[in-house]
Every structure is written in structure tokens, then in C-alpha cells.
Scaffold this active site. Structure first.
Site, PDB file in Angstrom:
ATOM      1  N   ASN A 140      39.168  -2.978  44.515  1.00 35.25           N
ATOM      2  CA  ASN A 140      38.804  -2.173  45.682  1.00 35.25           C
ATOM      3  C   ASN A 140      39.197  -0.719  45.454  1.00 35.25           C
ATOM      4  O   ASN A 140      40.229  -0.435  44.879  1.00 35.25           O
ATOM      5  CB  ASN A 140      39.501  -2.704  46.937  1.00 35.25           C
ATOM      6  CG  ASN A 140      38.884  -3.994  47.440  1.00 35.25           C
ATOM      7  OD1 ASN A 140      37.680  -4.156  47.464  1.00 35.25           O
ATOM      8  ND2 ASN A 140      39.747  -4.939  47.845  1.00 35.25           N
ATOM      9  N   ASP A 162      42.099  -1.705  60.055  1.00 34.32           N
ATOM     10  CA  ASP A 162      43.362  -1.219  59.480  1.00 34.32           C
ATOM     11  C   ASP A 162      43.132  -0.374  58.226  1.00 34.32           C
ATOM     12  O   ASP A 162      43.860   0.582  57.962  1.00 34.32           O
ATOM     13  CB  ASP A 162      44.314  -2.379  59.190  1.00 34.32           C
ATOM     14  CG  ASP A 162      43.710  -3.463  58.302  1.00 34.32           C
ATOM     15  OD1 ASP A 162      42.546  -3.324  57.896  1.00 34.32           O
ATOM     16  OD2 ASP A 162      44.418  -4.454  58.015  1.00 34.32           O
ATOM     17  N   LYS A 191      15.966 -17.244   3.536  1.00 36.53           N
ATOM     18  CA  LYS A 191      16.104 -18.701   3.442  1.00 36.53           C
ATOM     19  C   LYS A 191      16.362 -19.118   2.002  1.00 36.53           C
ATOM     20  O   LYS A 191      17.157 -20.033   1.733  1.00 36.53           O
ATOM     21  CB  LYS A 191      14.848 -19.375   3.974  1.00 36.53           C
ATOM     22  CG  LYS A 191      14.870 -20.901   3.836  1.00 36.53           C
ATOM     23  CD  LYS A 191      13.678 -21.561   4.491  1.00 36.53           C
ATOM     24  CE  LYS A 191      13.758 -23.088   4.338  1.00 36.53           C
ATOM     25  NZ  LYS A 191      12.684 -23.786   5.067  1.00 36.53           N
ATOM     26  N   GLY A 250       0.733  -1.255   0.000  1.00 32.77           N
ATOM     27  CA  GLY A 250       0.000   0.000   0.000  1.00 32.77           C
ATOM     28  C   GLY A 250       0.762   1.304   0.000  1.00 32.77           C
ATOM     29  O   GLY A 250       0.887   1.969  -1.034  1.00 32.77           O
ATOM     30  N   HIS A 255      42.584   4.415  31.519  1.00 34.98           N
ATOM     31  CA  HIS A 255      42.471   2.964  31.684  1.00 34.98           C
ATOM     32  C   HIS A 255      41.274   2.575  32.538  1.00 34.98           C
ATOM     33  O   HIS A 255      41.379   1.800  33.493  1.00 34.98           O
ATOM     34  CB  HIS A 255      43.765   2.389  32.267  1.00 34.98           C
ATOM     35  CG  HIS A 255      44.947   2.522  31.359  1.00 34.98           C
ATOM     36  ND1 HIS A 255      45.000   1.952  30.095  1.00 34.98           N
ATOM     37  CD2 HIS A 255      46.117   3.181  31.514  1.00 34.98           C
ATOM     38  CE1 HIS A 255      46.146   2.248  29.523  1.00 34.98           C
ATOM     39  NE2 HIS A 255      46.842   3.005  30.357  1.00 34.98           N
ATOM     40  N   VAL A 260      -2.825  -7.402   8.231  1.00 36.62           N
ATOM     41  CA  VAL A 260      -2.751  -8.512   7.284  1.00 36.62           C
ATOM     42  C   VAL A 260      -2.806  -7.959   5.862  1.00 36.62           C
ATOM     43  O   VAL A 260      -3.824  -7.414   5.437  1.00 36.62           O
ATOM     44  CB  VAL A 260      -3.921  -9.506   7.490  1.00 36.62           C
ATOM     45  CG1 VAL A 260      -3.802 -10.657   6.491  1.00 36.62           C
ATOM     46  CG2 VAL A 260      -3.931 -10.042   8.919  1.00 36.62           C
ATOM     47  N   GLY A 316      47.269  11.648  28.193  1.00 32.31           N
ATOM     48  CA  GLY A 316      46.703  10.616  27.340  1.00 32.31           C
ATOM     49  C   GLY A 316      45.349  10.122  27.806  1.00 32.31           C
ATOM     50  O   GLY A 316      44.907   9.046  27.400  1.00 32.31           O
TER      51      GLY A 316
END
Length: 526
Positions: free
Chosen positions: A423, A480, A141, A39, A282, A69, A311
Site C-alpha cells: 500500500n 481512518d 538435431k 542467392g 529498493h 522457396v 546509494g
């Protein structure tokens, strides 16, 4: 075995994206190809002056149910799936008056675009294409005989191939386009299934799919011996994936990864409240600061660790201005990523022809989306972390209550900490990092590395006013680690809490008359 010749006599079009279609169809008509279209596509081609047969005339059935459809018919799918030269298939086509299609161009309803526009549930449902994927898969296919196009960018390639092969397409091209077609429908289905899972608030669907379209082939991955590519998802969240590259060398794998980290952190600061600058090296922040201007924030971020900043990748939460650009180009940087940049700033950056300038046209808002990571034989999926602890979430656990200035810096430090590899320990003074310890197996080592960095770059040399605060991305398993932050000069510490030795850690803080707050939220980043 792929057919080596496939003279194109009939072509079928059903596209939502009509860019370039009229010119493509006009060129096909020049090869005496019969044009058939559904269409709206047929109307578009007729307006361009082309002779087009409507698909309803082929099927003998009108488009019904608001267009749901119209192409789901044997006259269409038989023409796409018939094996040429197969006696049974040839006889079936003759018996049912089915004619083969040699080429098909289909672009699907814009489902992802509809979702990203904020459309309601019903509108999104109506933008789930059914007939289009069915035709694409049928043609793919049968790519021995059918050329299937799902991307307008391939029109020129197909025309060149037809010209080179005297009215046919090569088997290599048909197979490549078939692979692309299946990937296209798979990505489309992935977007639909992911959206439906979100509607159900299902964070663990039985099958999880991800799809993406190729943005670029990268020169290499993390290292030169690794091949790499960059794919885009349907998520239009402003960031490195959606940014416009205004200038500079081609982005590399590590540039993209670092720019994502940097911009997400920079964007977490409200630009209406403060200018923010983030320097990443990094995959770890090596300098973060806020200021009353971008230039001021840049100077403070750079001062944290000017050696590591060399950098690096720089992200900001406001449009790049000339003063800030002038400061940035004084050192070597790989990437600047910003919401925008004024003309003077662009001119200044252009003097560094290799420096990549990425403009995102906005800051990310709303849901952070999903992050996934591959493992051998599978992949992990999680919500993307967004460290945004507020003052109301804090619980003071020591005898000394933190000052308002310490609270402000602790919140800042904890936000930065969430973007540092675990950590992680971060030291902050007056809205700027002065030491960052990243990616250590021991939290006490992270605390000491961050302190050493602060000392190396002169942050203890002269009184600068303001207290030093420390942030830890996870709890201190022993006292600590806390004591190491005190050795570094911290007067206030922010951490999640939750260790079996919390009372021991709190007692150590009280003994040294510092304040400590718990957030109840951990921010590991691996």
C-alpha cells in the site's frame, strides 16, 4: 553419444546479417572447405573473391515465389539430417545424389527489426523466415555431425575450435551451438506469435511465448547466493535494457530493477514541460520532483529523503548537464540513467569511477508493453501500468473544490504513487514529494510512515508556501486512513474511490473542510 570428430568439408551459408561472413568463409576455405550459399549470400561471398557454389545448383531448382522457396529441398535437408555411418542414410544419399553438410551458418530475416521500424502488415509477413529456421533446426538435431551457427559473434569461436581440433569441431561446441540454435528459433517464433496476437488484439492467446538473448551474466541476483542473468527481448523501448553504459561497475540485478522503475517514472514527465528527477531505492521512489532546470529538480528530489537517497538510482528526463552532475556526485549513488549527457557532465561523473552512467538515447513512447512475473508452475502476464491520470478524469466528491495548484500537485502525487509498492501514500508540495510511505500491509501505516518521513527531514519546520496534498494508490477502506493524511497536513487528497465506505470517507473529508477527488483508476504495484 556425440561424435568426437567431424572433419568439415562442406559448409552452407544463408544469412541476412552478413557481418563478418566473408572473413569467416575465407578462413574456412583455407581448410579446403567447399562453400555453398543461397542467392544474396552467394553474391556477397563471390564479391569477396571466394569460390562459392549457389544453392540452386545443388538443388537443381531456382529460387521461386520471391525467394519464399529456395532451400526447402531434400538436397539441403538430406545433407543436414543424414546420420553418418548409418547404412540406410548413406544409401539414400547415394541414391539421390545428396552430399552431407558439415557446417551451416544461418541468420534469419530481421522480423523484430522490421516490426520495430513501423513497417506495414504485409512487409512484416514477408520478413517471417521459413527456410532459415527449418535449416537451423535440422542441423541442430543432427549436431553429432553438423556445426550450426546462428550468431556472427560465434564465428571466431568456431574458427579457434577448428584450429585446435585440426579441421574439426569439438562435440561440446556443437552441442552448445545446437542449444543456442533451438533457443534462437524459439525466440524468433515467440516474436512472430506475439506480434500476430497483437494484430488480432488477442490479449490472452492459448499459448504465450517469451524469448530473449543474453545481455550479461550477473554477479548474483537479489542476494549473493542467487544466480542471475539479464536477457534482452526484441522490444527496443528506450530504457535500462537498451541503454549504453558509458562508465561504472557492472550492473547488478537490483541496479537493473531499480533503474527500470526510476526511468519509467522520470520518462512519464514531458521534458518539454518540466525537468524531472527520480531517486529510487529498493524498487521504491524516495524522492521525485520537477523543476525549471534539472539541477533545481535534483535539489528538490533529494530534499524529500536525503538519507534514503544514499546509494540510490537516479533517473532524469532530460540530458544530464554539468550543474546537475555536480550535485549528484556530491552523494554516493549507484546509477544515473538519462536520455543523454553532455561532455562536461560526463567528465564530472567520470571522477566517480564506480558510478554507472546509462544513456538511453531517448525516452519511451507509445505502448508500455507487457510485464510478466513467475510463480511456481507458471507465470502471470499483464499490461505494464502507466499511471497518467489527467484533470479531465478527476471527480470532485467533497463540498470544497480543489484549487488549480492542488489539482496540479494531486496529479503529480498520483503519478508517483503508481510507482510505489502497495500500500502506498505519497505527500507532495509544489511539484515535489515530501513524504513517501511504501509497501505497508495497512494503508493507515503507509500514511503515517510518509508523514514521519516528512517530519524527520524538516518539511514541516518552516512555512514553504503551498498546500500539502496526499495521494493513495487505492481507495481508503475506512475513514481512518484519510484522517491520517489530514494529521499529516494534507489539504487535498486524490484516490481511486470505489470503497463500500466511500460515503463515510467523503463525510470525514467534508467535516475537516478538505477537498478530495476520485480518479476511478487504481494503481497497485506488488
Amino acid at each position: 553419444m556425440l561424435a568426437s570428430h567431424n572433419v568439415i568439408r562442406r559448409a552452407l551459408f544463408s544469412v541476412s546479417d552478413k557481418s563478418g561472413l566473408a572473413a569467416f568463409a575465407t578462413n574456412l576455405a583455407g581448410y579446403n572447405v567447399s562453400l555453398i550459399a543461397s542467392g544474396g549470400t552467394a553474391h556477397h561471398l563471390k564479391e569477396a573473391g571466394l569460390a562459392v557454389e549457389d544453392i540452386a545448383d545443388i538443388t537443381g531448382f531456382p529460387s521461386i515465389m520471391d525467394g519464399r522457396v529456395k532451400t526447402l529441398h531434400p538436397a539441403v535437408h538430406g545433407g543436414l539430417l543424414a546420420i553418418r555411418g548409418n547404412p540406410d542414410h548413406e544409401q539414400a544419399m547415394k541414391n539421390h545424389n545428396i552430399h552431407p553438410f558439415d557446417l551451416i551458418a544461418v541468420t534469419l530475416y530481421p522480423f523484430a527489426e522490421t516490426v520495430n521500424s513501423g513497417a506495414g502488415f504485409d512487409e512484416c509477413i514477408e520478413n517471417i523466415d521459413i527456410g532459415g529456421p527449418a535449416m537451423i533446426r535440422a542441423a541442430a538435431k543432427n549436431h553429432d555431425y553438423v556445426t550450426v551457427i546462428t550468431d556472427p559473434n560465434d564465428y571466431a569461436t568456431v574458427l579457434d575450435n577448428i584450429k585446435a581440433n585440426k579441421g574439426t569441431t569439438s562435440s561440446e561446441l556443437r552441442q552448445r551451438l545446437a542449444q543456442k540454435a533451438y533457443a534462437h528459433t524459439a525466440a524468433y517464433d515467440a516474436a512472430v506469435s506475439g506480434w500476430l496476437a497483437e494484430q488480432r488484439e488477442d490479449d490472452a492467446p492459448d499459448i504465450r511465448l517469451f524469448g530473449g538473448s543474453l545481455r550479461q551474466r550477473l554477479r548474483y541476483g537479489e542476494n549473493p547466493h542467487q544466480k542471475a542473468t539479464f536477457y534482452l527481448s526484441s522490444d527496443k523501448r528506450p530504457g535500462v535494457a537498451t541503454a549504453r553504459q558509458v562508465q561504472g561497475k557492472e550492473l547488478g540485478y537490483n541496479n537493473i530493477n531499480d533503474a527500470d522503475t526510476a526511468f519509467e517514472l522520470a520518462a512519464s514527465f514531458n521534458p518539454d514541460e518540466a525537468a524531472a528527477v527520480v531517486i529510487v531505492k529498493h524498487a521504491n521512489p524516495c524522492g521525485v520532483a520537477v523543476g525549471h532546470t534539472l539541477s533545481h529538480a535534483w535539489e528538490r528530489a533529494l530534499a524529500c529523503d536525503p538519507v534514503s537517497a544514499f546509494g540510490g538510482v537516479i533517473a532524469i528526463n532530460r540530458p544530464l548537464d554539468a550543474d546537475t552532475a555536480s550535485g549528484i556526485v556530491d552523494i554516493f549513488s549507484e546509477v544515473i540513467i538519462a536520455p543523454d549527457a553532455d561532455e562536461k557532465a560526463r567528465a564530472i561523473v567520470s571522477a566517480k569511477k564506480n558510478l554507472r552512467l546509462l544513456l538511453t538515447d531517448g525516452l519511451p513512447e507509445g505502448k508500455a508493453g507487457l510485464a510478466f512475473q513467475s510463480v511456481a508452475g507458471g507465470f502471470l502476464v499483464q499490461e505494464r501500468d502507466r499511471p497518467r491520470t489527467t484533470e479531465g478524469m478527476l471527480k470532485t466528491v467533497t463540498k470544497r473544490t480543489p484549487t488549480s495548484e492542488e489539482i496540479e500537485d494531486m496529479l503529480f502525487a498520483f503519478r508517483v504513487c503508481g510507482f510505489v509498492k502497495s500500500n502506498a501514500i505519497v505527500y507532495v508540495r509544489n511539484g515535489a514529494t515530501i513524504g513517501i510511505g511504501a509497501g505497508q500491509m495497512s494503508r493507515i501505516d503507509a500514511a503515517r510512515i510518509a508523514a514521519r518521513k516528512a517530519q524527520e527531514h524538516g518539511h514541516y519546520d518552516s512555512p514553504k508556501g503551498g498546500s500539502i496534498v496526499a495521494a493513495s494508490d487505492a481507495f481508503f477502506p475506512f475513514a481512518d486512513g484519510l484522517l491520517a493524511t489530514l494529521e499529516a497536513g494534507a489539504s487535498a487528497v486524490i484516490q481511486p474511490g470505489g470503497s463500500v465506505r466511500d460515503e463515510e470517507v467523503i463525510a470525514a473529508a467534508d467535516e475537516h473542510t478538505i477537498s478530495m477527488v476520485f480518479t476511478g483508476v487504481r494503481h497497485f504495484r506488488h
